[in-house]
Design a protein around this motif. Structure first.
Motif, PDB file in Angstrom:
ATOM      1  N   SER A 158       0.828  -1.205   0.000  1.00 15.06           N
ATOM      2  CA  SER A 158       0.000   0.000   0.000  1.00 15.06           C
ATOM      3  C   SER A 158       0.862   1.254   0.000  1.00 15.06           C
ATOM      4  O   SER A 158       2.003   1.238   0.472  1.00 15.06           O
ATOM      5  CB  SER A 158      -0.919   0.006   1.230  1.00 15.06           C
ATOM      6  N   VAL A 159       0.300   2.321  -0.529  1.00 19.68           N
ATOM      7  CA  VAL A 159       0.909   3.649  -0.453  1.00 19.68           C
ATOM      8  C   VAL A 159      -0.197   4.667  -0.248  1.00 19.68           C
ATOM      9  O   VAL A 159      -1.359   4.424  -0.585  1.00 19.68           O
ATOM     10  CB  VAL A 159       1.697   4.017  -1.742  1.00 19.68           C
ATOM     11  N   GLY A 160       0.168   5.822   0.318  1.00 22.75           N
ATOM     12  CA  GLY A 160      -0.800   6.900   0.447  1.00 22.75           C
ATOM     13  C   GLY A 160      -1.161   7.218   1.873  1.00 22.75           C
ATOM     14  O   GLY A 160      -0.460   6.848   2.824  1.00 22.75           O
ATOM     15  N   GLY A 161      -2.267   7.924   2.019  1.00 24.09           N
ATOM     16  CA  GLY A 161      -2.732   8.369   3.325  1.00 24.09           C
ATOM     17  C   GLY A 161      -2.999   7.210   4.270  1.00 24.09           C
ATOM     18  O   GLY A 161      -3.594   6.209   3.884  1.00 24.09           O
ATOM     19  N   ASN A 162      -2.564   7.383   5.516  1.00 31.41           N
ATOM     20  CA  ASN A 162      -2.688   6.290   6.489  1.00 31.41           C
ATOM     21  C   ASN A 162      -3.131   6.804   7.850  1.00 31.41           C
ATOM     22  O   ASN A 162      -2.861   6.197   8.872  1.00 31.41           O
ATOM     23  CB  ASN A 162      -1.342   5.564   6.621  1.00 31.41           C
ATOM     24  N   GLU A 163      -3.842   7.917   7.856  1.00 31.08           N
ATOM     25  CA  GLU A 163      -4.205   8.530   9.132  1.00 31.08           C
ATOM     26  C   GLU A 163      -5.146   7.679   9.963  1.00 31.08           C
ATOM     27  O   GLU A 163      -5.235   7.835  11.188  1.00 31.08           O
ATOM     28  CB  GLU A 163      -4.823   9.927   8.889  1.00 31.08           C
ATOM     29  N   TYR A 164      -5.855   6.751   9.344  1.00 37.26           N
ATOM     30  CA  TYR A 164      -6.758   5.857  10.070  1.00 37.26           C
ATOM     31  C   TYR A 164      -6.258   4.409  10.072  1.00 37.26           C
ATOM     32  O   TYR A 164      -7.000   3.498  10.420  1.00 37.26           O
ATOM     33  CB  TYR A 164      -8.169   5.930   9.491  1.00 37.26           C
ATOM     34  N   GLY A 165      -5.023   4.212   9.634  1.00 35.06           N
ATOM     35  CA  GLY A 165      -4.477   2.860   9.580  1.00 35.06           C
ATOM     36  C   GLY A 165      -4.941   2.067   8.381  1.00 35.06           C
ATOM     37  O   GLY A 165      -4.776   0.846   8.341  1.00 35.06           O
ATOM     38  N   GLN A 166      -5.478   2.751   7.362  1.00 30.70           N
ATOM     39  CA  GLN A 166      -5.998   2.049   6.189  1.00 30.70           C
ATOM     40  C   GLN A 166      -4.913   1.406   5.332  1.00 30.70           C
ATOM     41  O   GLN A 166      -5.208   0.573   4.475  1.00 30.70           O
ATOM     42  CB  GLN A 166      -6.855   2.988   5.331  1.00 30.70           C
ATOM     43  N   CYS A 167      -3.658   1.794   5.591  1.00 31.13           N
ATOM     44  CA  CYS A 167      -2.547   1.182   4.850  1.00 31.13           C
ATOM     45  C   CYS A 167      -1.812   0.121   5.669  1.00 31.13           C
ATOM     46  O   CYS A 167      -0.769  -0.384   5.237  1.00 31.13           O
ATOM     47  CB  CYS A 167      -1.562   2.256   4.403  1.00 31.13           C
ATOM     48  N   HIS A 168      -2.337  -0.240   6.807  1.00 32.62           N
ATOM     49  CA  HIS A 168      -1.698  -1.247   7.656  1.00 32.62           C
ATOM     50  C   HIS A 168      -2.025  -2.652   7.162  1.00 32.62           C
ATOM     51  O   HIS A 168      -2.748  -3.421   7.811  1.00 32.62           O
ATOM     52  CB  HIS A 168      -2.132  -1.073   9.109  1.00 32.62           C
ATOM     53  N   VAL A 169      -1.497  -3.001   6.000  1.00 32.47           N
ATOM     54  CA  VAL A 169      -1.797  -4.283   5.373  1.00 32.47           C
ATOM     55  C   VAL A 169      -0.550  -5.139   5.186  1.00 32.47           C
ATOM     56  O   VAL A 169      -0.630  -6.220   4.587  1.00 32.47           O
ATOM     57  CB  VAL A 169      -2.480  -4.061   4.000  1.00 32.47           C
ATOM     58  N   SER A 170       0.581  -4.692   5.692  1.00 29.93           N
ATOM     59  CA  SER A 170       1.829  -5.412   5.452  1.00 29.93           C
ATOM     60  C   SER A 170       1.829  -6.816   6.044  1.00 29.93           C
ATOM     61  O   SER A 170       2.558  -7.688   5.577  1.00 29.93           O
ATOM     62  CB  SER A 170       3.015  -4.617   6.007  1.00 29.93           C
ATOM     63  N   GLY A 171       1.001  -7.049   7.065  1.00 31.42           N
ATOM     64  CA  GLY A 171       0.928  -8.374   7.662  1.00 31.42           C
ATOM     65  C   GLY A 171      -0.110  -9.283   7.037  1.00 31.42           C
ATOM     66  O   GLY A 171      -0.232 -10.455   7.406  1.00 31.42           O
ATOM     67  N   TRP A 172      -0.841  -8.773   6.074  1.00 36.24           N
ATOM     68  CA  TRP A 172      -1.864  -9.591   5.423  1.00 36.24           C
ATOM     69  C   TRP A 172      -1.221 -10.655   4.545  1.00 36.24           C
ATOM     70  O   TRP A 172      -0.188 -10.430   3.912  1.00 36.24           O
ATOM     71  CB  TRP A 172      -2.775  -8.731   4.565  1.00 36.24           C
TER      72      TRP A 172
END
Length: 298
Positions: free
Chosen positions: A276-290
């Motif tokens: 993922s890249v981009g805005g992450n203010e709500y944790g929407q890019c926290h997918v690295s562990g998926w």
């Protein structure tokens, strides 16, 4: 004869994932191989409450313009039996899909939900102030896309139809032909042609419609004001609004699916992991562990 690397061969064998990842304005959704679903990001309206879902074959998430503070928070799941489930904000009845059946594809717009039936007809619930839900007369549809205030239908003959707000000519698709996929953003619409080229109409203030030079594209995704293209070699390109780095995808590789949110972009890799890249203010890019996100063919 041109050399084809094992990596390129694997990408071709897997074909291209479809509707296994979804990006909303502030949340991200992933469909796992076992039919369960996971989500990260803003959950203020319960749009991430998908952990109990099962037998899901496709997911969709609402994605709207940055300035919109409400009506951007619901998630849709298509089940293997053709029924549909929904969670999130429901002020305009956009989550009232429990009675739907025989659905083969879903799309989510601002305050509404679109369903494609196996017979090629289309159903819709939710906000209809601009006629964006006036799809009852559609037929021979094979794919649907939903922007903020407009809805796009791809017909079996490769032509495209549209309803809803057309202030920026985002519905001017009647002359399109040989289209195999469509995507819709805040105020623009993108079509992928059979020859791997792309076409776009609508607002282009930030260059989000500048896709005419793209070649070798196998999938497109549209965010609020940016457009993303997946190439046949597993790399990705993007144009448009990049204030949050949502277009910084030039170093991605082995990608088999893409999704675009308001300020972030998601890529599904060949091994089932997610970037993922981009805005992450709500944790929407926290997918690295998926991992083990489902790989489906078109």
């Amino acid at each position: 004869m041109d050399y084809i690397s094992p990596k390129e061969s694997a990408l071709k064998v897997k074909r291209w994932a479809k509707n296994t990842i979804a990006a909303g304005r502030r949340h991200t959704v992933g469909l796992k191989s076992d039919g369960s679903v996971m989500a990260v990001g803003d959950n203020n309206y319960g749009q991430c409450n998908v952990s109990k879902w099962s037998n899901i074959v496709a997911v969709a998430a609402s994605n709207v313009h940055m300035a919109t503070n409400t009506g951007n928070a619901h998630t849709i799941g298509l089940k293997s039996d053709g029924t549909v489930v929904a969670v999130g904000w429901n002020k305009h009845n956009q989550c009232d899909v429990n009675g739907w059946c025989d659905i083969v594809a879903v799309a989510v717009g601002w305050r509404r939900t679109i369903g494609l039936k196996s017979c090629g007809s289309v159903v819709a619930v939710g906000r209809n102030n601009d006629g964006e839900c006036n799809v009852g007369g559609w037929h021979d549809i094979v794919a649907v896309a939903a922007g903020d205030w407009h809805t796009i239908g791809l017909k079996s003959d490769g032509t495209v139809t549209a309803v809803g707000n057309n202030r920026f000519r985002q519905c001017n698709v009647s002359d399109w032909s040989d289209i195999k996929a469509v995507a819709a953003g805040y105020l623009h619409t993108v079509g992928l042609k059979l020859d791997g080229t792309t076409i776009a109409v609508g607002q282009n203030k930030l260059g989000q419609c500048e896709v005419s030079s793209w070649r070798g594209i196998v999938a497109v995704a549209v965010g609020s004001k940016h457009t993303v293209g997946l190439k046949s070699d597993g790399t990705v390109m993007a144009v448009g609004w990049n204030e949050y780095g949502q277009c910084n995808v030039s170093d991605w590789y082995d990608i088999v699916a893409i999704a675009a949110g308001c300020t972030h972009t998601i890529g599904l890799k060949l091994d089932g992991t997610v970037v993922s890249v981009g805005g992450n203010e709500y944790g929407q890019c926290h997918v690295s562990g998926w991992c083990d996100i489902q790989i489906l063919s078109n």
